[in-house]
Design a protein around this motif. Structure first.
Motif, PDB file in Angstrom:
ATOM      1  N   TYR A 131      17.721 -31.391 -12.843  1.00  0.00           N
ATOM      2  CA  TYR A 131      16.834 -31.206 -13.994  1.00  0.00           C
ATOM      3  C   TYR A 131      17.595 -30.508 -15.125  1.00  0.00           C
ATOM      4  N   GLU A 132      18.670 -31.151 -15.568  1.00  0.00           N
ATOM      5  CA  GLU A 132      19.533 -30.545 -16.577  1.00  0.00           C
ATOM      6  C   GLU A 132      18.783 -30.235 -17.868  1.00  0.00           C
ATOM      7  N   GLN A 133      17.770 -31.054 -18.194  1.00  0.00           N
ATOM      8  CA  GLN A 133      17.039 -30.819 -19.437  1.00  0.00           C
ATOM      9  C   GLN A 133      16.314 -29.482 -19.400  1.00  0.00           C
ATOM     10  N   TYR A 134      15.827 -29.103 -18.218  1.00  0.00           N
ATOM     11  CA  TYR A 134      15.163 -27.809 -18.096  1.00  0.00           C
ATOM     12  C   TYR A 134      16.189 -26.674 -17.960  1.00  0.00           C
ATOM     13  N   GLY A 135      17.301 -26.968 -17.311  1.00  0.00           N
ATOM     14  CA  GLY A 135      18.363 -25.975 -17.262  1.00  0.00           C
ATOM     15  C   GLY A 135      18.815 -25.597 -18.660  1.00  0.00           C
ATOM     16  N   LYS A 136      18.992 -26.604 -19.509  1.00  0.00           N
ATOM     17  CA  LYS A 136      19.394 -26.351 -20.906  1.00  0.00           C
ATOM     18  C   LYS A 136      18.288 -25.628 -21.661  1.00  0.00           C
ATOM     19  N   MET A 137      17.047 -25.988 -21.385  1.00  0.00           N
ATOM     20  CA  MET A 137      15.928 -25.335 -22.058  1.00  0.00           C
ATOM     21  C   MET A 137      15.889 -23.843 -21.749  1.00  0.00           C
ATOM     22  N   VAL A 138      16.191 -23.473 -20.503  1.00  0.00           N
ATOM     23  CA  VAL A 138      16.203 -22.059 -20.125  1.00  0.00           C
ATOM     24  C   VAL A 138      17.308 -21.315 -20.871  1.00  0.00           C
ATOM     25  N   VAL A 139      18.501 -21.907 -20.947  1.00  0.00           N
ATOM     26  CA  VAL A 139      19.604 -21.270 -21.681  1.00  0.00           C
ATOM     27  C   VAL A 139      19.267 -21.188 -23.168  1.00  0.00           C
ATOM     28  N   ASP A 140      18.659 -22.223 -23.709  1.00  0.00           N
ATOM     29  CA  ASP A 140      18.235 -22.191 -25.116  1.00  0.00           C
ATOM     30  C   ASP A 140      17.226 -21.071 -25.357  1.00  0.00           C
ATOM     31  N   ALA A 141      16.354 -20.854 -24.382  1.00  0.00           N
ATOM     32  CA  ALA A 141      15.359 -19.785 -24.513  1.00  0.00           C
ATOM     33  C   ALA A 141      16.028 -18.410 -24.503  1.00  0.00           C
ATOM     34  N   ILE A 142      17.021 -18.242 -23.632  1.00  0.00           N
ATOM     35  CA  ILE A 142      17.780 -16.980 -23.611  1.00  0.00           C
ATOM     36  C   ILE A 142      18.443 -16.762 -24.962  1.00  0.00           C
ATOM     37  N   GLU A 143      19.011 -17.818 -25.497  1.00  0.00           N
ATOM     38  CA  GLU A 143      19.694 -17.714 -26.787  1.00  0.00           C
ATOM     39  C   GLU A 143      18.722 -17.329 -27.899  1.00  0.00           C
ATOM     40  N   GLN A 144      17.541 -17.945 -27.899  1.00  0.00           N
ATOM     41  CA  GLN A 144      16.550 -17.601 -28.928  1.00  0.00           C
ATOM     42  C   GLN A 144      16.092 -16.162 -28.782  1.00  0.00           C
ATOM     43  N   LEU A 145      15.924 -15.714 -27.541  1.00  0.00           N
ATOM     44  CA  LEU A 145      15.543 -14.321 -27.306  1.00  0.00           C
ATOM     45  C   LEU A 145      16.571 -13.369 -27.910  1.00  0.00           C
ATOM     46  N   LEU A 146      17.851 -13.706 -27.727  1.00  0.00           N
ATOM     47  CA  LEU A 146      18.919 -12.863 -28.254  1.00  0.00           C
ATOM     48  C   LEU A 146      18.939 -12.875 -29.775  1.00  0.00           C
ATOM     49  N   VAL A 147      18.741 -14.041 -30.348  1.00  0.00           N
ATOM     50  CA  VAL A 147      18.746 -14.162 -31.809  1.00  0.00           C
ATOM     51  C   VAL A 147      17.571 -13.401 -32.419  1.00  0.00           C
ATOM     52  N   ASP A 148      16.401 -13.526 -31.802  1.00  0.00           N
ATOM     53  CA  ASP A 148      15.218 -12.819 -32.313  1.00  0.00           C
ATOM     54  C   ASP A 148      15.411 -11.305 -32.274  1.00  0.00           C
ATOM     55  N   ASP A 149      16.139 -10.808 -31.250  1.00  0.00           N
ATOM     56  CA  ASP A 149      16.499  -9.391 -31.150  1.00  0.00           C
ATOM     57  C   ASP A 149      15.272  -8.476 -31.176  1.00  0.00           C
ATOM     58  N   GLU A 150      14.206  -8.909 -30.514  1.00  0.00           N
ATOM     59  CA  GLU A 150      12.984  -8.115 -30.516  1.00  0.00           C
ATOM     60  C   GLU A 150      12.559  -7.664 -29.118  1.00  0.00           C
ATOM     61  N   VAL A 151      12.835  -8.500 -28.103  1.00  0.00           N
ATOM     62  CA  VAL A 151      12.415  -8.185 -26.737  1.00  0.00           C
ATOM     63  C   VAL A 151      13.650  -8.164 -25.849  1.00  0.00           C
ATOM     64  N   LEU A 152      14.320  -7.015 -25.834  1.00  0.00           N
ATOM     65  CA  LEU A 152      15.551  -6.848 -25.052  1.00  0.00           C
ATOM     66  C   LEU A 152      15.488  -5.541 -24.281  1.00  0.00           C
ATOM     67  N   THR A 153      16.167  -5.488 -23.159  1.00  0.00           N
ATOM     68  CA  THR A 153      16.210  -4.283 -22.334  1.00  0.00           C
ATOM     69  C   THR A 153      17.187  -3.260 -22.931  1.00  0.00           C
ATOM     70  N   PRO A 154      17.112  -1.994 -22.483  1.00  0.00           N
ATOM     71  CA  PRO A 154      17.936  -0.935 -23.076  1.00  0.00           C
ATOM     72  C   PRO A 154      19.439  -1.194 -23.056  1.00  0.00           C
ATOM     73  N   ASP A 155      19.951  -1.904 -22.051  1.00  0.00           N
ATOM     74  CA  ASP A 155      21.389  -2.162 -22.019  1.00  0.00           C
ATOM     75  C   ASP A 155      21.834  -3.048 -23.169  1.00  0.00           C
ATOM     76  N   MET A 156      20.878  -3.746 -23.801  1.00  0.00           N
ATOM     77  CA  MET A 156      21.169  -4.594 -24.951  1.00  0.00           C
ATOM     78  C   MET A 156      20.581  -3.986 -26.225  1.00  0.00           C
ATOM     79  N   LYS A 157      20.427  -2.636 -26.173  1.00  0.00           N
ATOM     80  CA  LYS A 157      19.959  -1.867 -27.318  1.00  0.00           C
ATOM     81  C   LYS A 157      18.505  -2.172 -27.693  1.00  0.00           C
ATOM     82  N   GLY A 158      17.727  -2.569 -26.705  1.00  0.00           N
ATOM     83  CA  GLY A 158      16.312  -2.798 -26.918  1.00  0.00           C
ATOM     84  C   GLY A 158      15.480  -1.773 -26.186  1.00  0.00           C
ATOM     85  N   SER A 159      14.167  -1.971 -26.185  1.00  0.00           N
ATOM     86  CA  SER A 159      13.270  -1.022 -25.516  1.00  0.00           C
ATOM     87  C   SER A 159      12.266  -1.731 -24.603  1.00  0.00           C
TER      88      SER A 159
END
Length: 360
Positions: free
Chosen positions: A310-338
């Motif tokens: 299911y490569e299309q979903y595998g890519k979708m998950v990585v794309d979601a991680i990337e969007q999370l990082l770009v948004d920079d709003e919901v990150l754990t403390p090790d990534m300077k979030g809260s």
């Protein structure tokens, strides 16, 4: 509907916390598709089990795991249990018993992730490490002679079989050919005059069958330097068990941190279950606080989806991680979030849902 039976070994420290978020993501992809599902079975194995039972897993643990399509592992290791016991009596015995001879670790600088390197473009860090995973320096062969005496001698032997060396190198060539990328071999033949000379010889032999794949070969010390000074020269990389273990941690450091380091232990023939895990440790100092970074565990879930086709979903998950990082709003403390561990997982699930809606 295809149902995949997944053995979940949450393990130690933050393992149970981060594995829950990966399971959320897997369930979400199955829900979106409707053509497959996951059936999760939990095993309480790890260091706590060891303190109670004197072993890291049940005596018939390997027999139990044979019945599953894949294994999802959280983390292994906790203070009070020697590291060589927690590693050899659970993780490594699974890799070897199930002939998971291919270890796949992506080293990719996602959009929104931060690298300590200067003057490096995001596209310059995009490597796929293919590590030999069942023999080499981690074969476990050796001896401890005259223990505790003044003439004590310790022997640690690396084991490089032709079968083991050739199959991992061939797998790497096939991957590079499929992706249209170059392949780099990393060894240390100038100092290890048997094992690594043999490795280089087999690499040269197999490369003759793949004239379309551009190749390079580096000594491990030079490769470590070049990963930092000129990472773009590495695309697909094949190397031995020990070198792959060390260099992928270097890769994690330059590609966003250990919290983004995922790994897959693959049995390509499908004779046995493959295993998917984050590369980070159990982080006992923050265990139970709900702040462990689940992104590596979620990325390893994407590798599981890839493995099942299911490569299309595998890519979708990585794309979601990337969007999370770009948004920079919901990150754990090790990534300077809260944010908490579960908040990150929930946000990834939301993003996946949005991505599917846009795609539809």
């Amino acid at each position: 509907m295809k149902t995949y039976k997944i053995a979940v070994i949450a393990g130690d420290g933050i393992g149970p916390e981060v594995i829950d978020e990966g399971i959320k993501v897997l369930k979400k992809t199955a829900e979106l598709d409707g053509g497959f599902a996951f059936d999760f079975t939990y095993f309480p194995w790890g260091c706590e089990y060891y303190t109670q039972q004197g072993r890291m897993m049940a005596e018939d643990g390997i027999e139990q795991l044979k019945e599953f399509d894949a294994i999802y592992l959280g983390a292994v290791g906790f203070p009070g249990v020697p590291d060589h016991i927690s590693l050899w009596d659970l993780l490594l015995i699974i890799r070897k018993s199930f002939d998971q001879y291919v270890n796949i670790r992506p080293v990719t600088l996602l959009a929104g992730a931060h690298t300590p390197l200067q003057n490096i473009e995001r596209k310059d860090i995009d490597m796929l490490f293919i590590r030999e995973n069942t023999e080499g320096e981690y074969s476990g062969a050796g001896d401890w002679l005259f223990k505790g005496q003044e003439h004590e001698v310790v022997l640690q032997n690396g084991v490089f079989s032709r079968k083991g060396t050739e199959r991992i190198i061939r797998y790497a060539f096939e991957t590079a050919k499929k992706q249209g990328r170059s392949l780099t071999s990393i060894s240390k033949a100038n100092a290890l005059n048997y094992s690594m000379v043999f490795w280089d010889q087999v690499f040269e032999e197999v490369s003759a069958e793949y004239p379309e794949v551009q190749t390079a070969s580096y000594l491990v010390d030079a490769a470590a330097m070049l990963m930092i000074t000129d990472p773009k020269r590495f695309e697909v990389v094949v190397t031995s068990n020990l070198f792959g273990d060390i260099l992928t941690d270097v890769g994690a450091a330059i590609a966003g941190g250990i919290g983004l380091a995922a790994g897959a232990n693959i049995n390509p023939e499908g004779t046995f279950p493959s295993m998917f895990e984050p590369v980070h440790g159990s982080a006992p100092d923050i265990a139970g606080k709900g702040i462990g970074n689940p992104l590596a565990t979620i990325w390893s879930a994407s590798q599981m989806l890839d493995h099942f086709g299911y490569e299309q979903y595998g890519k979708m998950v990585v794309d979601a991680i990337e969007q999370l990082l770009v948004d920079d709003e919901v990150l754990t403390p090790d990534m300077k979030g809260s944010a908490s561990t579960s908040e990150v997982g929930d946000r990834i699930v939301d993003i996946i849902g949005n991505l599917q809606s846009v795609k539809a």
